[in-house]
Design a protein around this motif. Structure first.
Motif, mmCIF file in Angstrom:
data_model
loop_
_atom_site.group_PDB
_atom_site.id
_atom_site.type_symbol
_atom_site.label_atom_id
_atom_site.label_comp_id
_atom_site.label_asym_id
_atom_site.label_seq_id
_atom_site.Cartn_x
_atom_site.Cartn_y
_atom_site.Cartn_z
ATOM 1 N N ASN A 35 0.799 -1.235 0.000
ATOM 2 C CA ASN A 35 0.000 0.000 0.000
ATOM 3 C C ASN A 35 0.828 1.280 0.000
ATOM 4 O O ASN A 35 0.276 2.370 -0.051
ATOM 5 N N VAL A 43 -2.736 3.208 -4.614
ATOM 6 C CA VAL A 43 -4.150 2.863 -4.759
ATOM 7 C C VAL A 43 -4.287 1.480 -5.388
ATOM 8 O O VAL A 43 -5.078 0.652 -4.948
ATOM 9 N N ARG A 44 -3.484 1.236 -6.446
ATOM 10 C CA ARG A 44 -3.491 -0.052 -7.142
ATOM 11 C C ARG A 44 -2.268 -0.109 -8.054
ATOM 12 O O ARG A 44 -1.581 0.874 -8.245
ATOM 13 N N GLU A 46 -0.977 -1.648 -12.025
ATOM 14 C CA GLU A 46 -1.419 -2.170 -13.310
ATOM 15 C C GLU A 46 -0.203 -2.793 -13.988
ATOM 16 O O GLU A 46 0.856 -2.176 -14.060
ATOM 17 N N VAL A 82 -5.170 -5.105 -13.702
ATOM 18 C CA VAL A 82 -5.294 -4.226 -12.532
ATOM 19 C C VAL A 82 -5.309 -5.082 -11.265
ATOM 20 O O VAL A 82 -6.111 -6.006 -11.150
ATOM 21 N N LEU A 83 -4.415 -4.730 -10.317
ATOM 22 C CA LEU A 83 -4.348 -5.460 -9.049
ATOM 23 C C LEU A 83 -4.492 -4.486 -7.892
ATOM 24 O O LEU A 83 -3.864 -3.426 -7.872
ATOM 25 N N ASP A 84 -5.310 -4.865 -6.940
ATOM 26 C CA ASP A 84 -5.532 -4.056 -5.748
ATOM 27 C C ASP A 84 -4.532 -4.429 -4.657
ATOM 28 O O ASP A 84 -3.841 -5.450 -4.735
ATOM 29 N N ILE A 85 -4.492 -3.618 -3.627
ATOM 30 C CA ILE A 85 -3.612 -3.849 -2.478
ATOM 31 C C ILE A 85 -3.872 -5.255 -1.929
ATOM 32 O O ILE A 85 -5.016 -5.671 -1.754
ATOM 33 N N GLU A 87 -3.246 -8.089 -3.401
ATOM 34 C CA GLU A 87 -3.317 -9.131 -4.425
ATOM 35 C C GLU A 87 -1.912 -9.598 -4.814
ATOM 36 O O GLU A 87 -0.914 -8.951 -4.501
ATOM 37 N N GLU A 123 2.356 2.166 -11.075
ATOM 38 C CA GLU A 123 1.813 2.424 -9.736
ATOM 39 C C GLU A 123 0.843 3.586 -9.831
ATOM 40 O O GLU A 123 1.178 4.639 -10.368
#
Length: 136
Positions: A35, A43-44, A46, A82-85, A87, A123
């Motif tokens: 994070n 935020v995420r 890619e 797209v990957l979130d925190i 993942e 990022e």
């Protein structure tokens, strides 16, 4: 097994792919989306890849590992999109008769992947975005 996927990666799948009755060790590297980067909130992420070349380069890594260490099996999985925190963008699993070889081969795999495989990371922050070099 070598793979690039837009779907979530499963650590157990990689472990299962390298399991072997002669293995005294299975070493696993799991990369996760954190994070923070340099005091900025992420935020995420890619990920994009030149898939055909990335798969070839990942296979080269596996071949080099088999030439350098007495490993039994190697799995290198990388996610794109797209990957979130929290993942998982990458999972590497290596089995060998002895732990030292598994550790060294796994470290070599992730370090070499970041240097040679055409997969790019962006990022996304609350106030902007940046493409990140694997080894700045």
């Amino acid at each position: 097994m070598i793979k690039i996927s837009e779907q979530p990666l499963h650590v157990q799948e990689a472990i299962d792919q390298v399991s072997h009755s002669e293995a005294g060790a299975v070493d696993v590297f799991i990369g996760t989306v954190r994070n923070r980067t340099k005091d900025k909130s992420v935020v995420r992420l890619e990920f994009e890849a030149y898939e055909a070349m990335a798969l070839k380069e990942m296979q080269k890594i596996a071949t080099l590992i088999k030439e350098k260490w007495p490993v039994l099996a190697i799995a290198i999985h990388h996610r794109i999109g797209v990957l979130d925190i929290g993942e998982i963008p990458v999972v590497i699993a290596v089995s060998s008769p002895h732990r030292r070889d598994a550790f060294e081969a796994c470290k070599f795999a992730i370090d070499t992947l970041k240097e040679t495989v055409p997969i790019w990371k962006k990022e996304i922050f609350e106030d902007g975005e940046v493409w990140v070099a694997a080894h700045p």
